[in-house]
Write an enzyme that holds these catalytic residues in place. Structure first.
Site, mmCIF file in Angstrom:
data_model
loop_
_atom_site.group_PDB
_atom_site.id
_atom_site.type_symbol
_atom_site.label_atom_id
_atom_site.label_comp_id
_atom_site.label_asym_id
_atom_site.label_seq_id
_atom_site.Cartn_x
_atom_site.Cartn_y
_atom_site.Cartn_z
ATOM 1 N N THR A 32 0.910 -1.314 -0.040
ATOM 2 C CA THR A 32 -0.139 0.072 0.094
ATOM 3 C C THR A 32 0.896 1.335 0.017
ATOM 4 O O THR A 32 0.506 2.179 -0.703
ATOM 5 C CB THR A 32 -0.940 -0.083 1.232
ATOM 6 O OG1 THR A 32 -1.280 -1.248 1.266
ATOM 7 C CG2 THR A 32 -2.267 1.055 0.963
ATOM 8 N N ALA A 86 -1.491 -1.710 7.233
ATOM 9 C CA ALA A 86 -1.547 -2.631 8.276
ATOM 10 C C ALA A 86 -2.373 -3.693 7.789
ATOM 11 O O ALA A 86 -2.584 -4.167 6.703
ATOM 12 C CB ALA A 86 -2.682 -1.625 9.061
ATOM 13 N N LYS A 97 0.360 -5.182 12.808
ATOM 14 C CA LYS A 97 1.298 -4.831 11.622
ATOM 15 C C LYS A 97 2.476 -5.767 11.968
ATOM 16 O O LYS A 97 2.772 -6.190 12.922
ATOM 17 C CB LYS A 97 1.891 -3.195 11.810
ATOM 18 C CG LYS A 97 0.684 -2.224 11.433
ATOM 19 C CD LYS A 97 1.305 -0.888 11.367
ATOM 20 C CE LYS A 97 2.471 -0.544 10.785
ATOM 21 N NZ LYS A 97 2.443 -1.094 9.271
ATOM 22 N N GLY A 100 5.247 -7.471 6.716
ATOM 23 C CA GLY A 100 6.699 -7.226 5.995
ATOM 24 C C GLY A 100 7.790 -7.166 6.586
ATOM 25 O O GLY A 100 8.900 -6.991 6.288
ATOM 26 N N GLU A 106 8.601 0.773 12.222
ATOM 27 C CA GLU A 106 7.230 1.365 11.978
ATOM 28 C C GLU A 106 6.839 2.100 13.125
ATOM 29 O O GLU A 106 6.166 3.186 13.439
ATOM 30 C CB GLU A 106 6.398 0.405 11.289
ATOM 31 C CG GLU A 106 6.617 0.170 9.896
ATOM 32 C CD GLU A 106 5.666 -1.141 9.159
ATOM 33 O OE1 GLU A 106 5.810 -1.121 8.037
ATOM 34 O OE2 GLU A 106 5.247 -1.806 10.001
HETATM 35 C C1 5RP Z 1 4.932 -4.148 7.407
HETATM 36 C C2 5RP Z 1 3.546 -3.941 7.666
HETATM 37 C C3 5RP Z 1 2.710 -3.349 6.399
HETATM 38 O O1 5RP Z 1 2.048 -2.441 6.742
HETATM 39 C C4 5RP Z 1 1.423 -4.395 6.543
HETATM 40 O O2 5RP Z 1 1.973 -5.832 6.236
HETATM 41 C C5 5RP Z 1 0.563 -4.094 5.248
HETATM 42 O O3 5RP Z 1 1.152 -4.494 4.267
HETATM 43 P P1 5RP Z 1 0.334 -4.393 2.507
HETATM 44 O O4 5RP Z 1 0.507 -2.783 2.397
HETATM 45 O O5 5RP Z 1 1.462 -4.724 1.733
HETATM 46 O O6 5RP Z 1 -0.823 -5.087 2.724
HETATM 47 O O7 5RP Z 1 3.164 -3.911 8.740
HETATM 48 O O8 5RP Z 1 5.836 -4.471 8.378
#
Ligand code: 5RP
Length: 228
Positions: A32, A86, A97, A100, A106
């Site tokens: 995102t 998130a 969270k 990733g 974060e």
């Molecule tokens: C990374 C995070 C991301 O914000 C979470 O995994 C959401 O990812 P995406 O936007 O790819 O759905 O917390 O540590």
């Protein structure tokens, strides 16, 4: 573009409303945020002046390509707004969270921002945190099996994260334990109890930190703000 990606993009483009000229912007990590950076690039090329604080090497690279100057780790960060994705969001705007693996940076950036904006597609909204997404807990490799057992005493099953059959290491050289729990009824209490365990660096519960939630839905963008 798949539906979920299109909804993430919708939410990311709506987040631009919260970025003003001269702002220092905390830049999250994930797909995102990639949409956000693509949208910001156009604004920056058109003259918007912002400075970024990135939460991962990936975000730093994309922000650099988008023409966004970055503050360094050694700078003091006067962050006006942090914008991030998130993995799950409950009705009180509490978050899971760390899908990733960037949760530590974060959380540091979120904790130092005047406002936090979260962008999601509608699939991330849940009535209660847990169940469909495990809670990431960042731990020191030293004695991690013991740390995992201590975490499991609070409930759930802690599984050390792997990627491509290799142990996943965070940017800070830590492991992630994904804690599978049926439901998290008390996010604030669980966050406090997990973070008290020696060996735990930080967990992916973000409680009472979200000021604005932007949701990309199949019938447009929905915005929910924190209750005063
Ligand atoms: C990374 C995070 C991301 O914000 C979470 O995994 C959401 O990812 P995406 O936007 O790819 O759905 O917390 O540590």
């Amino acid at each position: 573009m798949e539906d979920q990606e299109a909804l993430k993009k919708l939410a990311a483009e709506a987040a631009l409303d919260y970025v003003k000229d001269g702002y220092v912007v905390g830049l999250g990590t994930g797909s995102t945020v990639r949409h956000l950076l693509a949208a910001l690039e156009q604004r920056v090329r058109a003259g918007l002046k912002i400075t970024g604080v990135p939460t991962s090497e990936e975000t730093a690279g994309l922000a650099g390509k988008a023409g966004i100057p970055l503050l360094s780790d050694d700078d003091l960060w006067p962050i006006d707004v942090a914008i991030d994705g998130a993995d799950q969001v409950d009705p009180q705007l509490n978050l899971i969270k760390g899908g990733g693996g960037a949760l530590l940076r974060e959380k540091i950036v979120a904790a130092n921002a005047r406002r936090m904006i979260i962008m999601i597609d509608e699939s991330k909204r849940v009535p209660v945190l847990g169940h469909t997404f495990p809670l990431p807990v960042e731990v020191l490799p030293f004695g991690w099996q013991n740390t995992a057992r201590a975490i499991e005493k609070l409930g759930g099953k802690a599984v050390r994260r792997e990627r491509n059959h290799h142990v996943f290491c965070t940017a800070s050289g830590h492991y992630i334990l994904d804690l599978h729990m049926a439901r998290i009824d008390d996010p604030a209490g669980l966050e406090a109890r997990i973070n008290r365990i020696p060996g735990v660096i930080e967990c992916g519960l973000f409680v009472d930190r979200t000021d604005v939630l932007i949701v990309g839905t199949s019938h447009g963008v929905e915005v929910q703000t924190r209750r005063a």
